[in-house]
Scaffold this active site. Structure first.
Site, PDB file in Angstrom:
ATOM      1  N   TYR A   1      81.370  54.548  14.602  1.00 36.92           N
ATOM      2  CA  TYR A   1      82.527  54.673  13.904  1.00 36.92           C
ATOM      3  C   TYR A   1      82.482  55.919  12.803  1.00 36.92           C
ATOM      4  CZ  TYR A   1      84.823  50.305  14.780  1.00 36.92           C
ATOM      5  OH  TYR A   1      85.359  48.991  15.304  1.00 36.92           O
TER       6      TYR A   1
ATOM      7  N   LYS B   1      72.736  47.767  24.178  1.00 38.23           N
ATOM      8  CA  LYS B   1      72.775  48.261  25.556  1.00 38.23           C
ATOM      9  C   LYS B   1      71.457  49.125  25.856  1.00 38.23           C
ATOM     10  CE  LYS B   1      75.261  48.898  29.190  1.00 38.23           C
ATOM     11  NZ  LYS B   1      75.420  47.776  30.119  1.00 38.23           N
TER      12      LYS B   1
ATOM     13  N   ASP C   1      77.273  43.496  27.511  1.00 33.55           N
ATOM     14  CA  ASP C   1      78.081  43.028  28.582  1.00 33.55           C
ATOM     15  C   ASP C   1      77.746  41.764  29.075  1.00 33.55           C
ATOM     16  OD1 ASP C   1      75.590  44.026  29.558  1.00 33.55           O
ATOM     17  OD2 ASP C   1      76.522  44.756  31.494  1.00 33.55           O
TER      18      ASP C   1
ATOM     19  N   ASP D   1      82.249  44.957  16.480  1.00 27.87           N
ATOM     20  CA  ASP D   1      83.803  44.872  16.197  1.00 27.87           C
ATOM     21  C   ASP D   1      84.321  44.042  17.393  1.00 27.87           C
ATOM     22  OD1 ASP D   1      86.522  45.586  15.559  1.00 27.87           O
ATOM     23  OD2 ASP D   1      86.531  47.011  17.274  1.00 27.87           O
TER      24      ASP D   1
ATOM     25  N   ASP E   1      85.489  39.762  17.400  1.00 27.78           N
ATOM     26  CA  ASP E   1      87.232  39.256  18.137  1.00 27.78           C
ATOM     27  C   ASP E   1      86.942  38.163  19.025  1.00 27.78           C
ATOM     28  OD1 ASP E   1      88.456  40.950  16.378  1.00 27.78           O
ATOM     29  OD2 ASP E   1      89.887  41.537  17.880  1.00 27.78           O
TER      30      ASP E   1
HETATM   31  C1  IPM Z   1      87.940  45.194  11.888  1.00 28.73           C
HETATM   32  C2  IPM Z   1      88.960  46.103  12.577  1.00 28.73           C
HETATM   33  C3  IPM Z   1      88.867  47.376  11.773  1.00 28.73           C
HETATM   34  C4  IPM Z   1      87.310  47.879  12.672  1.00 28.73           C
HETATM   35  C5  IPM Z   1      89.742  48.358  12.266  1.00 28.73           C
HETATM   36  C6  IPM Z   1      90.950  48.038  11.847  1.00 28.73           C
HETATM   37  C7  IPM Z   1      89.264  49.737  11.806  1.00 28.73           C
HETATM   38  O1  IPM Z   1      89.232  46.032  13.966  1.00 28.73           O
HETATM   39  O2  IPM Z   1      87.646  44.804  10.814  1.00 28.73           O
HETATM   40  O3  IPM Z   1      87.185  44.528  13.057  1.00 28.73           O
HETATM   41  O4  IPM Z   1      87.440  48.447  13.985  1.00 28.73           O
HETATM   42  O5  IPM Z   1      86.271  47.706  12.076  1.00 28.73           O
HETATM   43 MG    MG Z   2      87.990  44.601  14.785  1.00 29.04          MG
END
Ligand code: IPM
Ligand code: MG
Length: 355
Positions: A142, A189, A221, A245, A249
């Site tokens: 990032y 990884k 993975d 990240d 999710d």
């Molecule tokens: C998160 C989001 C952010 C990230 C984006 C919006 C930059 O996806 O907080 O998980 O990738 O960190």
């Molecule tokens: Mg995210």
């Protein structure tokens, strides 16, 4: 206690949900005899509209001067065509790195009342899921060097980590594991990436300081598969920025309650930034539909981590649990035929149960 909090309402449903969290915070402060002063800053799309940049120096300075930051959400289709350096997401990255928030806690918990919302509901797989993703937040790909070749036909993003960067986030993960189930899984990884091999070495060294905690390793993975196959296997998942990240999710979706999950971004002192893990949902902004619970639970995390107000944090979490067991549901978590409340009513129901 006197608390100085900076609010970043941001875009989309941000203002709707932060408003409810502030009402909950104010009532909690009143019950326990604390005072809170708020300052607001613009960040994300709203800042682009007003100042042509996602985050101004002034806004960052104001955030730095606070004890903690509570953030709603940033971004939306309106700003999707902006160049990379001017996108609303840049505000988030600017706050994270400008405030030095290297440690991101993203708990994923299955609320038994909402089990029917999990896409894994037809099996027993999601039952009892209670895991914590500990994501490194200010390093890796990032923030590494990025660019294009002169002819624009190739591009690069550099992933780089140093031993001190890995060590400090590893300690946070082990500290968290000590008050949970004492298991840390390092997700990497290491069969391909040199950075991952450095993570394994460094995290293994830190593990020696925590003999009560069991450390294991998993390729990313495989981890993404195991999260769906047997999520209750995990306690603390420690990982670098981008893998965190993606996996956070996935982990949140297993619970089916993305509108309920909070997060904390921390550093080594008590300062922190707290935000729901969901996005800005521009399609339902301003309509009194959004679920404010993730933001309310983020405010509870703030009381716990930035102000060491455990009783107060619990009080908010209990009020949320009671509201859920009494059937309070915003549209996103309502089952067929269940009555739905709006954003403000959901806030009211939680406030009524604060005591
Ligand atoms: C998160 C989001 C952010 C990230 C984006 C919006 C930059 O996806 O907080 O998980 O990738 O960190
Ligand atoms: Mg995210």
């Amino acid at each position: 206690m006197d608390m100085r909090i900076v609010l970043v309402t941001g875009d989309g449903i941000g203002p709707d949900i932060v408003r409810e969290a502030v009402r909950v915070l104010d009532r909690t402060a009143e019950i326990f005899g604390h005072t809170i002063s708020y300052r607001e800053i613009d960040a994300g799309g709203i800042s682009i509209d007003k100042y042509k940049v996602p985050l101004t120096e002034d806004a960052l300075e104001t955030a730095k001067a606070a004890d903690a930051v509570l953030l709603g959400a940033v971004g939306g289709p309106k700003w999707d065509s902006m160049p990379g350096s001017l996108r609303p997401e840049k505000a988030l990255l600017g706050l994270r790195s400008g405030l030095g928030l290297f440690c991101n806690f993203r708990p994923a918990v299955l609320y038994p009342e909402l089990a029917a919302a999990s896409p894994l509901k037809d099996s027993t797989i999601a039952k009892g899921v209670d895991l914590l993703v500990v994501r490194e937040l200010t390093g890796g790909i990032y923030f590494g060097e990025k660019g294009r070749s002169d002819d624009g036909k190739s591009a690069y993003d550099v992933m780089r980590y140093s031993v001190p960067e890995i060590r400090r986030i590893a300690r946070k993960a082990f500290d968290a594991a000590m008050i949970r189930h004492r298991r840390v899984t390092l997700v990497d990884k290491a069969n391909v990436l040199e950075t991952s091999r450095l993570w394994r070495e460094t995290v293994s060294e830190v593990a020696a300081e925590y003999p009560e905690v069991v450390l294991d390793f998993m390729y990313v993975d495989n981890a993404s598969m195991q999260l769906v196959r047997d999520p209750s296997h995990f306690d603390v998942l420690l990982t670098e920025n981008m893998f965190g990240d993606i996996l956070s999710d996935e982990a949140s979706m297993i619970t089916g309650s993305i509108g309920m999950l909070a997060s904390a971004s921390l550093r080594d002192d008590s300062f922190g930034m707290y935000e729901p893990i969901h996005g800005s949902a521009p399609d339902i902004a301003g309509k009194n539909i959004a679920n404010p619970i993730a933001t309310i639970l983020s405010a509870a995390m703030m009381l716990r981590y930035s102000f060491s107000l455990e009783k107060e944090a619990k009080c908010i979490e209990n009020a949320v649990s009671k509201a859920l067991s009494d059937g309070v549901r915003t549209a996103d978590i309502a089952g067929d035929g269940e009555e739905r409340v709006g954003t403000a009513e959901c806030g009211d129901e939680i406030i009524r149960r604060l005591g």
